[in-house]
Design a protein around this motif. Structure first.
Motif, PDB file in Angstrom:
ATOM      1  N   UNK A 157      84.684  10.207  62.115  1.00 33.53           N
ATOM      2  CA  UNK A 157      83.785   8.870  62.592  1.00 33.53           C
ATOM      3  C   UNK A 157      84.815   7.669  62.405  1.00 33.53           C
ATOM      4  N   UNK A 158      85.244   7.917  61.111  1.00 37.56           N
ATOM      5  CA  UNK A 158      86.279   6.654  60.661  1.00 37.56           C
ATOM      6  C   UNK A 158      87.717   6.941  61.360  1.00 37.56           C
ATOM      7  N   UNK A 159      88.290   7.979  61.208  1.00 41.29           N
ATOM      8  CA  UNK A 159      89.388   8.314  61.924  1.00 41.29           C
ATOM      9  C   UNK A 159      89.366   7.914  63.289  1.00 41.29           C
ATOM     10  N   UNK A 160      88.442   8.359  64.162  1.00 45.21           N
ATOM     11  CA  UNK A 160      88.293   8.508  65.794  1.00 45.21           C
ATOM     12  C   UNK A 160      87.287   7.762  66.002  1.00 45.21           C
ATOM     13  N   UNK A 161      86.907   6.536  65.728  1.00 42.99           N
ATOM     14  CA  UNK A 161      85.673   5.618  66.114  1.00 42.99           C
ATOM     15  C   UNK A 161      85.518   5.583  67.548  1.00 42.99           C
ATOM     16  N   UNK A 162      86.343   5.498  68.471  1.00 40.48           N
ATOM     17  CA  UNK A 162      86.207   5.420  69.842  1.00 40.48           C
ATOM     18  C   UNK A 162      85.829   6.980  70.692  1.00 40.48           C
ATOM     19  N   UNK A 163      86.188   8.033  69.896  1.00 35.26           N
ATOM     20  CA  UNK A 163      85.932   9.235  70.308  1.00 35.26           C
ATOM     21  C   UNK A 163      85.113  10.108  69.809  1.00 35.26           C
ATOM     22  N   UNK A 164      84.595   9.540  68.832  1.00 34.27           N
ATOM     23  CA  UNK A 164      83.307  10.132  68.133  1.00 34.27           C
ATOM     24  C   UNK A 164      81.846   9.858  68.605  1.00 34.27           C
ATOM     25  N   UNK A 165      80.997  10.842  69.045  1.00 37.84           N
ATOM     26  CA  UNK A 165      79.891  10.418  69.910  1.00 37.84           C
ATOM     27  C   UNK A 165      78.859  11.347  69.082  1.00 37.84           C
ATOM     28  N   UNK A 166      77.622  10.807  68.901  1.00 36.72           N
ATOM     29  CA  UNK A 166      76.463  11.227  68.493  1.00 36.72           C
ATOM     30  C   UNK A 166      75.309  11.479  69.455  1.00 36.72           C
ATOM     31  N   UNK A 167      74.874  12.766  69.266  1.00 37.50           N
ATOM     32  CA  UNK A 167      73.613  12.774  70.469  1.00 37.50           C
ATOM     33  C   UNK A 167      72.373  13.550  69.688  1.00 37.50           C
ATOM     34  N   UNK A 168      71.389  13.443  70.223  1.00 33.40           N
ATOM     35  CA  UNK A 168      70.104  13.873  69.624  1.00 33.40           C
ATOM     36  C   UNK A 168      70.088  15.504  69.989  1.00 33.40           C
ATOM     37  N   UNK A 169      70.117  16.283  69.014  1.00 33.75           N
ATOM     38  CA  UNK A 169      70.200  17.591  69.438  1.00 33.75           C
ATOM     39  C   UNK A 169      68.524  18.200  69.827  1.00 33.75           C
ATOM     40  N   UNK A 170      67.648  17.342  69.584  1.00 34.00           N
ATOM     41  CA  UNK A 170      66.158  17.866  70.089  1.00 34.00           C
ATOM     42  C   UNK A 170      65.971  17.585  71.515  1.00 34.00           C
ATOM     43  N   UNK A 171      67.049  17.101  72.504  1.00 37.09           N
ATOM     44  CA  UNK A 171      66.748  16.724  73.734  1.00 37.09           C
ATOM     45  C   UNK A 171      66.893  18.009  74.536  1.00 37.09           C
ATOM     46  N   UNK A 172      66.490  17.951  75.804  1.00 40.83           N
ATOM     47  CA  UNK A 172      66.685  19.068  76.877  1.00 40.83           C
ATOM     48  C   UNK A 172      68.288  19.549  76.731  1.00 40.83           C
ATOM     49  N   UNK A 173      68.541  20.816  76.984  1.00 38.24           N
ATOM     50  CA  UNK A 173      69.912  21.135  77.078  1.00 38.24           C
ATOM     51  C   UNK A 173      70.742  20.442  78.220  1.00 38.24           C
ATOM     52  N   UNK A 174      69.962  20.339  79.135  1.00 37.83           N
ATOM     53  CA  UNK A 174      70.600  19.893  80.147  1.00 37.83           C
ATOM     54  C   UNK A 174      70.913  18.492  80.059  1.00 37.83           C
ATOM     55  N   UNK A 175      70.091  17.560  79.576  1.00 39.44           N
ATOM     56  CA  UNK A 175      70.304  16.221  79.337  1.00 39.44           C
ATOM     57  C   UNK A 175      71.464  16.073  78.284  1.00 39.44           C
ATOM     58  N   UNK A 176      71.662  16.858  77.239  1.00 39.54           N
ATOM     59  CA  UNK A 176      72.819  16.767  76.046  1.00 39.54           C
ATOM     60  C   UNK A 176      74.242  17.011  77.120  1.00 39.54           C
ATOM     61  N   UNK A 177      73.991  18.086  77.935  1.00 38.98           N
ATOM     62  CA  UNK A 177      75.154  18.681  78.779  1.00 38.98           C
ATOM     63  C   UNK A 177      75.705  17.491  79.562  1.00 38.98           C
ATOM     64  N   UNK A 178      74.771  16.930  80.417  1.00 37.55           N
ATOM     65  CA  UNK A 178      75.124  15.495  81.125  1.00 37.55           C
ATOM     66  C   UNK A 178      75.765  14.408  80.556  1.00 37.55           C
ATOM     67  N   UNK A 179      75.225  14.169  79.152  1.00 40.24           N
ATOM     68  CA  UNK A 179      75.625  13.144  78.438  1.00 40.24           C
ATOM     69  C   UNK A 179      77.230  13.538  77.956  1.00 40.24           C
ATOM     70  N   UNK A 180      77.313  14.766  77.745  1.00 33.18           N
ATOM     71  CA  UNK A 180      78.686  15.360  77.324  1.00 33.18           C
ATOM     72  C   UNK A 180      79.614  15.128  78.389  1.00 33.18           C
ATOM     73  N   UNK A 181      79.408  15.403  79.600  1.00 34.23           N
ATOM     74  CA  UNK A 181      80.044  15.562  80.846  1.00 34.23           C
ATOM     75  C   UNK A 181      80.500  14.021  81.036  1.00 34.23           C
ATOM     76  N   UNK A 182      79.582  13.049  80.663  1.00 34.43           N
ATOM     77  CA  UNK A 182      79.972  11.894  81.103  1.00 34.43           C
ATOM     78  C   UNK A 182      81.050  11.271  80.131  1.00 34.43           C
ATOM     79  N   UNK A 183      81.250  11.638  78.871  1.00 35.51           N
ATOM     80  CA  UNK A 183      82.241  11.274  78.194  1.00 35.51           C
ATOM     81  C   UNK A 183      83.408  11.708  78.069  1.00 35.51           C
ATOM     82  N   UNK A 184      83.427  13.122  78.828  1.00 31.12           N
ATOM     83  CA  UNK A 184      84.568  13.929  78.993  1.00 31.12           C
ATOM     84  C   UNK A 184      85.410  13.294  80.402  1.00 31.12           C
ATOM     85  N   UNK A 185      84.807  12.854  81.073  1.00 26.69           N
ATOM     86  CA  UNK A 185      85.468  12.591  82.306  1.00 26.69           C
ATOM     87  C   UNK A 185      86.263  11.498  82.382  1.00 26.69           C
TER      88      UNK A 185
END
Ligand code: AMP
Length: 188
Positions: free
Chosen positions: A160-188
């Motif tokens: 997190x300290x080395x790559x503050x802009x590319x480090x992302x935290x998501x809550x693992x207790x959400x729907x698989x699809x919701x997390x998947x969409x949030x990940x898509x958004x940051x890799x686009x």
């Protein structure tokens, strides 16, 4: 694209890493899967590995670093890869840095999936009935979670300290699809 997934056992790393690697068409390197495949060989090394893994402990850095070095040198990893379950110790993180630096590569995204202990135990309890993994037993899960907190969690602060802009935290207790969409958004 070079991605790392962090998170305690049961947070959904494997699921999300598999989805994103398919979407980006780059290999999904799960050290847990690679090691479990190795167990099938049933030789003296695999017997030792099985003992370590079934008790919820970490396999030696030397073995893991060799696995990663060999996999990353394959042609299929030349366009990128998704790491799931590696690095898990500071020694492994330093080793990975060395390989990436030598090849003039940099990490693109680091994703942490967070999950509390109570939910981990509940989730892995359900997985035990399906996958029948020895290390998913309740008493072993405790050891795996402790190992995560002691050995791997400190790495999340390091990255997190080395790559503050590319480090992302998501809550693992959400729907698989919701997390998947949030990940898509940051890799686009
Ligand atoms: P996983 O499927 O990622 O939960 O990994 C299952 C087990 O494989 C772990 O509990 C460890 O015993 C072993 N393992 C996987 N990856 C690593 C690693 N990077 N370092 C040490 N042990 C590992």
């Amino acid at each position: 694209m070079i991605m790392i997934f962090f998170g305690p056992p049961g947070a959904g790393k494997g699921t999300q890493a598999a989805i994103i690697s398919k979407k980006l068409n780059i290999p999904h390197l799960s050290t847990g899967i690679i090691l479990r495949n190795k167990l099938e060989e049933n030789d003296s090394l695999s017997k030792k590995l099985k003992y370590t893994m079934d008790s919820g402990n970490l396999v030696s850095d030397d073995i893991l670093n060799t696995i990663i070095k060999n996999n990353l040198s394959k042609q299929e990893c030349s366009k990128g890869f998704v790491l799931d379950g590696y690095p898990r110790t500071m020694n492994q993180a330093v080793f990975l840095n060395t390989i990436l630096t030598k090849r003039k590569l940099i990490l693109s995204k680091i994703i942490e999936l967070s999950l509390d202990e109570k939910t981990i135990i509940k989730r892995i309890g359900s997985r035990l009935n399906i996958e029948k993994r020895q290390d998913d037993k309740k008493e072993i899960i405790k050891t795996r979670f402790e190992k995560y907190l002691k050995e791997t969690k400190p790495l999340t602060n390091y990255y997190q300290k080395l790559f503050p802009l590319d480090y992302h935290v998501f809550k693992g207790n959400q729907e698989i699809k919701k997390i998947q969409q949030d990940i898509y958004k940051i890799v686009q």
